[in-house]
Scaffold this active site. Sequence first.
Site, PDB file in Angstrom:
ATOM      1  N   LYS A 244      15.636  -2.474  -1.468  1.00 40.38           N
ATOM      2  CA  LYS A 244      14.880  -2.699  -1.768  1.00 40.38           C
ATOM      3  C   LYS A 244      13.769  -0.822  -1.625  1.00 40.38           C
ATOM      4  CE  LYS A 244      13.333  -6.946   0.994  1.00 40.38           C
ATOM      5  NZ  LYS A 244      12.727  -7.326   1.957  1.00 40.38           N
TER       6      LYS A 244
ATOM      7  N   ASN B 250       3.136   4.673   7.206  1.00 33.74           N
ATOM      8  CA  ASN B 250       1.747   3.706   6.886  1.00 33.74           C
ATOM      9  C   ASN B 250       2.801   2.168   6.865  1.00 33.74           C
ATOM     10  OD1 ASN B 250       0.859   2.316   3.758  1.00 33.74           O
ATOM     11  ND2 ASN B 250       3.130   2.325   4.344  1.00 33.74           N
TER      12      ASN B 250
ATOM     13  N   LYS C  67      -2.793  -2.350  16.526  1.00 39.27           N
ATOM     14  CA  LYS C  67      -3.801  -1.531  15.790  1.00 39.27           C
ATOM     15  C   LYS C  67      -4.216  -0.505  17.132  1.00 39.27           C
ATOM     16  CE  LYS C  67      -1.505  -1.569  13.082  1.00 39.27           C
ATOM     17  NZ  LYS C  67      -1.066  -0.982  11.974  1.00 39.27           N
TER      18      LYS C  67
ATOM     19  N   ILE D  97       0.669  -0.989  -0.212  1.00 42.87           N
ATOM     20  CA  ILE D  97       0.008   0.056   0.120  1.00 42.87           C
ATOM     21  C   ILE D  97       1.012   0.850   0.569  1.00 42.87           C
ATOM     22  CG2 ILE D  97      -1.471   1.433   1.585  1.00 42.87           C
ATOM     23  CD1 ILE D  97      -3.052  -0.923   2.577  1.00 42.87           C
TER      24      ILE D  97
ATOM     25  N   TYR E 286      -1.146  -8.150  17.181  1.00 44.50           N
ATOM     26  CA  TYR E 286      -1.275  -7.212  15.763  1.00 44.50           C
ATOM     27  C   TYR E 286      -3.129  -6.147  16.599  1.00 44.50           C
ATOM     28  CZ  TYR E 286      -2.490  -5.731  11.517  1.00 44.50           C
ATOM     29  OH  TYR E 286      -2.774  -4.767  10.077  1.00 44.50           O
TER      30      TYR E 286
END
Length: 312
Positions: free
Chosen positions: A65, A114, A203, A41, A199
């Site tokens: 990368k 992000n 969040k 994304i 996780y």
Amino acid sequence: MGHIWSAYIRESFPPSTKFHASDVPDMSGKVVLVTGANAGIGKETARILLTKNAKVYVACRDKAKGEAAIRELKESTGKEAFFLQLNLANLRSVKASGEEFLRREPVLHVLFNNAGVMTPPMEMLTDDGYDLQFGTNVLGHFYFTKIVMPALLAGAAQSPAGTVRIVNTASNAHWFGSLDYNTFKDSPARKQKSAMGLYGQSKMGNVLFAAELARRYGDQGIVSTALNPGGIRTELSRHYDSFSKMIGNLFFHDISFGPLTQLYAGTTAEGASLNGKYLVPWARIGNTHPEGQDPQQASELWNWLEEQVKDI
């Protein structure tokens, strides 16, 4: 628990989008930084921003990368992005990265927090000994935002109201993620948690951090949002087991949908009025878990985060 599952499902199966990449306004003169923009994304967000004439920084851990992504982005857009080395799992690296950015740019208009880690092996920790997911997704982004805040405030001081944005990528997984401070570092309590539970906790941390940012900096011209980008087929799910990957491939959406909600929050005129809001797919205002709107929890988390970085 039923209403939690209901909210989770609603976010997982959104109506057709009314917002498209072509609706992103011209970003000429705007400096934008996207963490984790070497893939997924983040990379697609950077690509669209380049086509809209923004000056884009690709911030990621792996230099090879990152530079490869920049070459690919130039091939597809004709525009050159800029690399910033950022290892969110190492607080000294975060500090060095933020300070390097400030040396290069006095002003930052939009920060896309992000980057993220999802369900890695439980033995994986940050270089500073924090749970890899909370340390990367929450603490690392908190500290990077803190370091580059002077550039964001400079942007707010010289731009029309609502121009400067901090967009924090969360997830509908926050609906299953109450904070347990005993699990932020490696501990017996952490070992009793599942990787997916940790996780979800990270969040929830993103949601609370975004809300506290909005409360602390809204009156200084900064718009802070959190969002669920939607279920998207990306490398984020690389640690899934084979069955979960199969289910994800059936129900997740193409990468082209991934940037829509955060680009809406970060670039549009409508986004100027979204301070403190939580967005859901695709580019809609939604609701968080009630804990995500608890100012006491958000303030306590902020204070804990400050404590972790005070001696870096």
